[in-house]
Each structure stands twice: as C-alpha cells, then as structure tokens.
Design an enzyme around this catalytic site. Structure first.
Site, mmCIF file in Angstrom:
data_model
loop_
_atom_site.group_PDB
_atom_site.id
_atom_site.type_symbol
_atom_site.label_atom_id
_atom_site.label_comp_id
_atom_site.label_asym_id
_atom_site.label_seq_id
_atom_site.Cartn_x
_atom_site.Cartn_y
_atom_site.Cartn_z
ATOM 1 N N GLY A 182 0.841 -1.186 0.000
ATOM 2 C CA GLY A 182 0.000 0.000 0.000
ATOM 3 C C GLY A 182 0.877 1.237 0.000
ATOM 4 N N LYS A 183 0.266 2.387 -0.222
ATOM 5 C CA LYS A 183 1.001 3.653 -0.139
ATOM 6 C C LYS A 183 0.006 4.787 -0.050
ATOM 7 C CE LYS A 183 5.462 4.728 -0.164
ATOM 8 N NZ LYS A 183 6.529 3.899 0.431
ATOM 9 N N GLY A 184 0.405 5.851 0.631
ATOM 10 C CA GLY A 184 -0.461 7.009 0.759
ATOM 11 C C GLY A 184 0.307 8.290 0.583
#
Length: 417
Positions: free
Chosen positions: A105-107
């Site tokens: 994931g990444k934000g």
C-alpha cells in the site's frame, strides 16, 4: 531531475519485463499490474488564521495476496494518484523479494510541509487519519513514514485511530517513536539495508568496498544513514546532495560532519572545503558506487548515457526510468534495485508490527541482526535467479523472485468469487 516518466507505467513495464521469464498466464500478470483499490479524498482543514484549506490525499491498496497492505505516507507537493499507485505496487514486490508476509500500500498528501505550522500539520494528519480509519487496521492496512513524514506524524495518526476506535492498537501503524510503541533500529533501517546491499554487491562482483568512492544523491534520512554506514565499511564518500544542491571533495567527506552542518544550516551546500555540484553532475560523477536516495525518476535515458558509476544501489523508490535501466544494462552498470536495497524500512516495520502484537520489544542488536539476515538471504535469492535464468540485470531478477512468490500465494488461495 528527469520527470517525464509516469511512475505507474514504469512499474507496469518492470513487471512485464520480469514476467517474460516466468511461466505465468497473461491474465494473472495483468491482475498483478493494477491496484485493488485507491482512496482519493479532499481534506478540509482549518488553518491557524481561521481559514479553511483543501488538501488532496490518496491511499492505494495494491495487492493483499501475501498479507495486510503495507506502505508509507508521504507529504509532498508532487504527490499524484499514479505516483501513489506505483509506490504501492513497488511495496508489494519489495515485501515479496525479502519474503515478509505483507502486501503493498502507499499514501500521500499533496502538501509542502515547510509552509505550514506544526499545529496545522497535526490537523492535516488527523484529518487524513479520520478518512483512513475504515481502510486501515492491524490486520488490514498498516501505514508507515515516507518522504517528509516521521515518528511525529505516525504518532498523530495512531492516536487518532485509537481515539476513534476507543481501543489500543499500536500495530495499526509503524515508524512510531519508541515511547509510543516503535522499534529500535527503525530510523536507520532503510539506510542500513542500502549499505548491506552495497556490501553484498561488492562481494559478489569480487570488488573491495574499502577505499571505494561513493556519491549519494539525497541527504535525508535514508541517504545520510547509508552514507555513514558505507563510510564505516571503509569507503570514501566524495559527494552528497540535497534539494539545495551538491558538494564534492575528491579527498572524501566526513558523512557525520556533513549531517551536523546540514542540521545547523538546513542544507549541505556551503560545507567548507568542497566544490559545488548540480544534481546531474553528482549523478554522473566517476565513482565506484552511486546511491540515489531522493525521489523517483532521478535518472532518465539521456542522463544514463553519462553515468560513470560502476555500481548503483537504489535507496530511493524508482530513481531510474525503464529507459535508464536499458541504457545502464547495455553499458554494463550493475544496478541493485530499490525493492531490495531500501527494503530495510519495511522489514523493520514488520519487526515493529510483530513486537506490537506480542507486546514484547527487541534490542537494537537483535533488530539489526535480523535485518542483516533478511537482506543477505534476499540478495542470495536474487543472485540465484539472475544466474539461473540468465537475466539481463538484477532488477529483473528481483522481480522474477517477487512475482513468483505473489503468484504462488494467489494460486494457493484461489480466486473469489
């Protein structure tokens, strides 16, 4: 800095390049090239003067076949949807190449942190945490620090989540302060894995790292720690840079003294006894080892023609475009990819998550020993794949290992519905 390459397209091209050497159906590969979901939200946050400002924010959950989604949150004005998608995909294969049980994931938030007060940044962080609340969790998605974020921001996000959920859940996020459930060794982990990768690369290529010349592009957390640890192996750090420019001394720099100077002045530029360098000049220095430790797309196909380093260890995510990879492969430059070299961050985040769940904390020595074991084992697996499949470069070898692991997990679980 080159910016013409779309990072998400670069990721997909890297997957296609490796898939050509694997016996995997095209439809399965297509599934592994796209995120499962992407949250896009607008944060309405009150500023110190009472005005309301809007911030665009994202969280991409790319693939969860091997475990909970895992990946950092960055605060940067250049954050885009495609960048976050790419970074979340790289996290999938980074976790797989070092064989830890996470997905990717990444934000990110589109913001220039230095333009805002600490109070404003806290409100932005807590606003984002409120939006993330339905999507994150100890067994669901575990964020961590990235560019322009650190223990402070992780503490805010953890506290917001725990307050809204009326619970205690230190494992919901990693990269926290020690007093807030963090792990020893986490701050140095990305730079340490870069050092370990460089050390193993020199051994594999039958070269001596002691006395080797090194240039480091980006003197933030990963870059400066990689520099000091590589220097401790006896290498000679001759050039470093940050967003303000670069410095060069052919006789060698003191990595720690340069960091102290940057802490005092805000920049490496102007360090006594050095020559000034542009970013491109640093990246094309005639050195034994180049460590790109800034942002993606630092080296494009044109600049790659002028790169003189013999070995590259990528501390940044995606610092080379696919065309740059092709050029460097043709020129015989050995590139050891980000999904191995900077995997120390997510590996020690995994250790932190394990400690949070056990409520039992490790010594720094144990953390560093376990990290070294993971990186060395992953390096050996990469080399085995490189030699077994007669692959063109080490990046392709890393993706061959990682994709096969994700495919195997998917095949064993089956497709539902």
């Amino acid at each position: 800095m080159a910016q013409e390459a779309n990072p998400f397209e670069s990721l997909q091209e890297q997957i296609d390049d490796a898939a050509a050497y694997l016996d995997v159906r095209d439809d399965v590969i297509e599934r592994l090239k796209n995120p499962e979901r992407v949250l896009e939200t607008n944060l309405s946050v009150e500023m110190d003067d009472g005005s309301i400002e809007l911030f665009r924010a994202y969280r991409s959950q790319f693939n969860g076949d091997r475990g909970p989604y895992k990946g950092g949150i960055r605060y940067h004005p250049g954050v885009t949807r495609d960048e976050v998608k790419a970074l979340s995909g790289w996290m999938v294969y980074k976790c797989a190449v070092v064989d830890i049980p996470y997905g990717g994931g990444k934000g990110g938030i589109v913001i220039e942190p230095k333009d805002y007060s600490e109070g404003e940044l806290e409100r932005v962080s807590r606003s984002f945490a409120k939006e993330l609340r339905p999507f994150i969790g100890v067994d669901r998605d575990i964020p961590a620090p990235d560019v322009n974020t650190g223990q402070r921001e992780m503490n805010w996000i953890k506290d917001t989540y725990e307050t809204l959920e009326n619970t205690t859940a230190p494992g919901v996020i990693t990269g926290k302060a020690l007093d807030n459930g963090g792990s020893e060794g986490r701050v140095e982990a990305t730079g340490r894995s870069t050092m370990l990768t460089a050390r193993e690369a020199f051994k594999y290529l039958d070269r001596d790292i002691e006395g080797a010349t090194v240039a480091v592009q980006g003197y933030g957390n990963a870059g400066w720690i990689a520099a000091k640890l590589i220097e401790d192996l006896g290498a000679n750090i001759v050039a470093v840079s940050d967003s303000s420019g670069g410095i060069y001394d052919p006789d060698g720099l003191d990595a720690r003294a340069v960091k102290d100077f940057k802490n005092e002045t805000g920049s490496v530029s102007g360090y006594e006894g050095t020559e000034s360098l542009t970013n491109d000049e640093l990246l094309t220095l005639d050195v034994d080892l180049l460590v790109p430790a800034a942002l993606e797309n630092a080296i494009d196909g044109d600049l790659a023609k002028d790169v003189q380093a013999d070995i590259i260890a990528e501390a940044a995510n995606g610092p080379l475009t696919p065309r740059a990879d092709d050029v460097l492969t043709e020129r015989g430059v050995h590139v050891f990819p980000d999904i191995l070299a900077n995997a120390g961050g997510v590996t020690v985040s995994y250790f932190e998550w394990v400690q949070n769940r056990q409520r039992f904390y490790w010594t720094e020595e144990r953390v560093n020993d376990e990290l070294e074991r993971v990186i060395v084992d992953a390096f050996e697996n990469l080399v085995d794949a490189y030699e077994k499949h007669d692959l063109p470069n080490f990046r392709t070898a890393a993706y061959v290992v990682a994709i096969q692991r994700v495919v195997d997990s998917y095949a064993q679980s089956g497709n539902w519905p």
